[in-house]
Design a protein around this motif. Structure first.
Motif, PDB file in Angstrom:
ATOM      1  N   SER A 177       0.727  -1.165   0.132  1.00  0.00           N
ATOM      2  CA  SER A 177      -0.307  -0.098  -0.385  1.00  0.00           C
ATOM      3  C   SER A 177       0.876   0.993   0.113  1.00  0.00           C
ATOM      4  O   SER A 177      -0.113   2.233  -0.708  1.00  0.00           O
ATOM      5  CB  SER A 177      -0.488   0.013   0.878  1.00  0.00           C
ATOM      6  N   GLY A 178       2.104   0.815  -0.312  1.00  0.00           N
ATOM      7  CA  GLY A 178       2.724   1.948   0.475  1.00  0.00           C
ATOM      8  C   GLY A 178       3.168   2.708   1.350  1.00  0.00           C
ATOM      9  O   GLY A 178       2.694   2.563   2.515  1.00  0.00           O
ATOM     10  N   VAL A 231      12.154   0.317   8.507  1.00  0.00           N
ATOM     11  CA  VAL A 231      10.992   1.612   8.531  1.00  0.00           C
ATOM     12  C   VAL A 231      12.003   2.936   8.902  1.00  0.00           C
ATOM     13  O   VAL A 231      13.035   2.461   9.817  1.00  0.00           O
ATOM     14  CB  VAL A 231      10.110   1.127   9.234  1.00  0.00           C
ATOM     15  N   TRP A 232      11.226   3.456   8.400  1.00  0.00           N
ATOM     16  CA  TRP A 232      11.653   5.084   8.841  1.00  0.00           C
ATOM     17  C   TRP A 232      10.637   6.431   8.444  1.00  0.00           C
ATOM     18  O   TRP A 232       9.767   6.126   8.398  1.00  0.00           O
ATOM     19  CB  TRP A 232      12.674   5.115   8.096  1.00  0.00           C
ATOM     20  N   PHE A 233      10.711   7.239   9.506  1.00  0.00           N
ATOM     21  CA  PHE A 233      10.060   8.325   9.637  1.00  0.00           C
ATOM     22  C   PHE A 233      10.477   9.373   9.180  1.00  0.00           C
ATOM     23  O   PHE A 233      10.735  10.216   9.468  1.00  0.00           O
ATOM     24  CB  PHE A 233       9.655   8.068  11.533  1.00  0.00           C
ATOM     25  N   SER A 234       9.678   9.464   8.509  1.00  0.00           N
ATOM     26  CA  SER A 234       9.593  11.197   7.639  1.00  0.00           C
ATOM     27  C   SER A 234       8.624  12.124   8.555  1.00  0.00           C
ATOM     28  O   SER A 234       7.907  12.453   8.986  1.00  0.00           O
ATOM     29  CB  SER A 234       9.067  11.073   6.315  1.00  0.00           C
ATOM     30  N   ARG A 235       9.888  13.083   8.316  1.00  0.00           N
ATOM     31  CA  ARG A 235       8.825  14.786   8.960  1.00  0.00           C
ATOM     32  C   ARG A 235       7.991  15.264   7.593  1.00  0.00           C
ATOM     33  O   ARG A 235       7.104  15.921   7.980  1.00  0.00           O
ATOM     34  CB  ARG A 235       9.680  16.149   9.461  1.00  0.00           C
ATOM     35  N   ILE A 270       5.069   7.690   7.482  1.00  0.00           N
ATOM     36  CA  ILE A 270       6.693   5.805   7.208  1.00  0.00           C
ATOM     37  C   ILE A 270       6.339   5.579   6.432  1.00  0.00           C
ATOM     38  O   ILE A 270       5.406   4.974   5.667  1.00  0.00           O
ATOM     39  CB  ILE A 270       5.452   5.213   9.115  1.00  0.00           C
ATOM     40  N   HIS A 271       7.445   4.996   5.839  1.00  0.00           N
ATOM     41  CA  HIS A 271       7.980   4.420   4.705  1.00  0.00           C
ATOM     42  C   HIS A 271       8.797   3.093   4.853  1.00  0.00           C
ATOM     43  O   HIS A 271       9.435   3.020   6.017  1.00  0.00           O
ATOM     44  CB  HIS A 271       9.167   5.108   4.361  1.00  0.00           C
ATOM     45  N   PHE A 294       6.117  -1.933  -7.257  1.00  0.00           N
ATOM     46  CA  PHE A 294       5.115  -1.617  -5.427  1.00  0.00           C
ATOM     47  C   PHE A 294       5.395  -0.439  -5.517  1.00  0.00           C
ATOM     48  O   PHE A 294       5.726   0.246  -5.846  1.00  0.00           O
ATOM     49  CB  PHE A 294       6.023  -2.636  -4.774  1.00  0.00           C
ATOM     50  N   PRO A 295       4.608   0.129  -4.892  1.00  0.00           N
ATOM     51  CA  PRO A 295       3.767   1.417  -4.574  1.00  0.00           C
ATOM     52  C   PRO A 295       6.103   1.870  -3.943  1.00  0.00           C
ATOM     53  O   PRO A 295       6.248   1.083  -3.306  1.00  0.00           O
ATOM     54  CB  PRO A 295       3.017   2.223  -3.482  1.00  0.00           C
ATOM     55  N   GLU A 296       6.296   2.674  -4.263  1.00  0.00           N
ATOM     56  CA  GLU A 296       7.605   4.254  -3.919  1.00  0.00           C
ATOM     57  C   GLU A 296       7.597   4.625  -2.853  1.00  0.00           C
ATOM     58  O   GLU A 296       6.036   5.326  -2.180  1.00  0.00           O
ATOM     59  CB  GLU A 296       7.452   4.308  -5.434  1.00  0.00           C
ATOM     60  N   HIS A 297       8.885   4.445  -2.191  1.00  0.00           N
ATOM     61  CA  HIS A 297       8.769   4.941  -0.548  1.00  0.00           C
ATOM     62  C   HIS A 297       9.941   5.808  -0.789  1.00  0.00           C
ATOM     63  O   HIS A 297      11.060   5.703  -1.573  1.00  0.00           O
ATOM     64  CB  HIS A 297       9.122   4.097  -0.096  1.00  0.00           C
ATOM     65  N   GLY A 298       9.818   6.731   0.439  1.00  0.00           N
ATOM     66  CA  GLY A 298      11.402   7.626  -0.202  1.00  0.00           C
ATOM     67  C   GLY A 298      12.360   7.569   0.745  1.00  0.00           C
ATOM     68  O   GLY A 298      12.244   6.479   1.365  1.00  0.00           O
ATOM     69  N   THR A 299      13.436   7.929   0.438  1.00  0.00           N
ATOM     70  CA  THR A 299      13.995   7.854   1.376  1.00  0.00           C
ATOM     71  C   THR A 299      15.315   8.606   1.548  1.00  0.00           C
ATOM     72  O   THR A 299      15.009   9.798   1.558  1.00  0.00           O
ATOM     73  CB  THR A 299      15.371   7.300  -0.347  1.00  0.00           C
ATOM     74  N   PRO A 300      15.467   8.088   3.099  1.00  0.00           N
ATOM     75  CA  PRO A 300      15.361   9.228   3.974  1.00  0.00           C
ATOM     76  C   PRO A 300      16.431   9.988   3.847  1.00  0.00           C
ATOM     77  O   PRO A 300      17.151   9.759   3.447  1.00  0.00           O
ATOM     78  CB  PRO A 300      16.813   9.120   5.622  1.00  0.00           C
TER      79      PRO A 300
END
Length: 309
Positions: A177-178, A231-235, A270-271, A294-300
């Motif tokens: 789901s991304g 996982v990582w948490f984005s602002r 959350i990515h 699959f849905p794309e996730h951001g990179t820190p």
């Protein structure tokens, strides 16, 4: 009985003894013999020993000694069962002894299995514990192996043992789901512009969307997934603001908002990390679907929050 120059029995001399065994023991002896051969043929470490033996006379002698001891153990198994030792006990002893003979640096030259009343009861062979430098050299050697078929990071197997079933469902949700929306509730109003305090961090609908059994454990699950580098948490918020409408209408978010006189909702996301995406593709989806889009996730990036709140 003929012997080789090393004093070890010729494998052909073991055939009559094996034929004299009861049916079950004969099968077991044959299995032990073929298992030992399979280990030597398929173990990369064993092949490296063979390679060293070409140029190292001591290694060649040690390798020959190990093979001779493996043959001796199988012969001892046949003799033990023929003399009345229970098949199960003989197999356990032989298997333990064979296990100590196969492997890199597993030379047992000059060491004989201990025999009591015709039964091998122990082996004094001890495996060489590789140093950090040896492990590093082995790693570099494998990095140059163009025929290697290794798949996935070597840490994946350990990570699987450190995940709760619910955490696996969270990872599958993120993969399929991304990135997921989350919100922080902070104090707002005129005072909030000067000094804003965190009221409730990281509220999301991950528990409900992933169908978790223990929804109340979501913060702990996310902390563990972060610890494992998955996982990582984005602002930064997600691009679609509609993603936050349902989250901000949830009871826990509303309760946090109403717990202070002035509140403001800060949108986060959350990515999966790149490492986490690779883990999910390798371990959590069917092989034929691993390469599907699959849905794309951001990179820190610089300034992003990469720690759980």
């Amino acid at each position: 009985m003929s012997t080789e120059s090393s004093g070890r029995p010729d494998p052909r001399d073991l055939l009559p003894a094996a034929e004299a065994l009861p049916g079950l023991a004969r099968v077991a002896a044959s299995a032990a013999w073929h298992t030992t051969g399979w280990s030597l043929r398929t173990s990369a470490a064993a092949w490296r020993r063979v390679g060293r033996a070409v140029t190292d006379q001591d290694e060649a002698a040690a390798l020959a000694e190990d093979a001779g001891q493996a043959i001796a153990v199988v012969g001892e198994l046949a003799r033990s069962v023929s003399s009345g030792t229970p098949v199960g006990k003989a197999l356990v002893v032989a298997g333990a002894t064979l296990g100590g003979l196969v492997g890199e640096h597993g030379s047992s030259a000059g060491r004989e299995p201990e025999v009591v009343d015709g039964t091998v009861v122990s082996s004094s062979a001890t495996a060489h514990e590789p140093t950090l430098r040896e492990l590093g050299q082995d790693l570099l050697m494998r990095s140059r192996d163009v025929w290697s078929t290794d798949q996935g990071h070597p840490a994946f197997a350990r990570i699987l043992t450190e995940l709760a079933p619910d955490e696996g469902r969270i990872l599958v949700l993120l993969l399929n789901s991304g990135p997921q929306p989350s919100v922080d509730v902070r104090t707002g109003g005129p005072m909030g512009m000067v000094s804003s305090h965190l009221v409730a961090p990281g509220l999301s609908m991950i528990g409900a969307r992933a169908g978790l059994r223990y929804v109340e454990q979501v913060p702990s699950y996310l902390n563990n997934l972060f610890r494992l580098g998955l996982v990582w948490f984005s602002r930064e918020p997600l691009r679609d603001p509609l993603e936050y409408q349902v989250v901000e209408a949830q009871p826990d978010v509303l309760a946090a908002v109403h717990s202070v006189k002035f509140a403001k909702v800060v949108r986060r996301s959350i990515h999966l990390t790149p490492f986490g995406e690779d883990f999910c593709r390798t371990c959590l989806v069917e092989e034929d679907a691993a390469d599907a889009p699959f849905p794309e996730h951001g990179t820190p990036g610089e300034g992003d929050a990469v720690e759980p709140r």
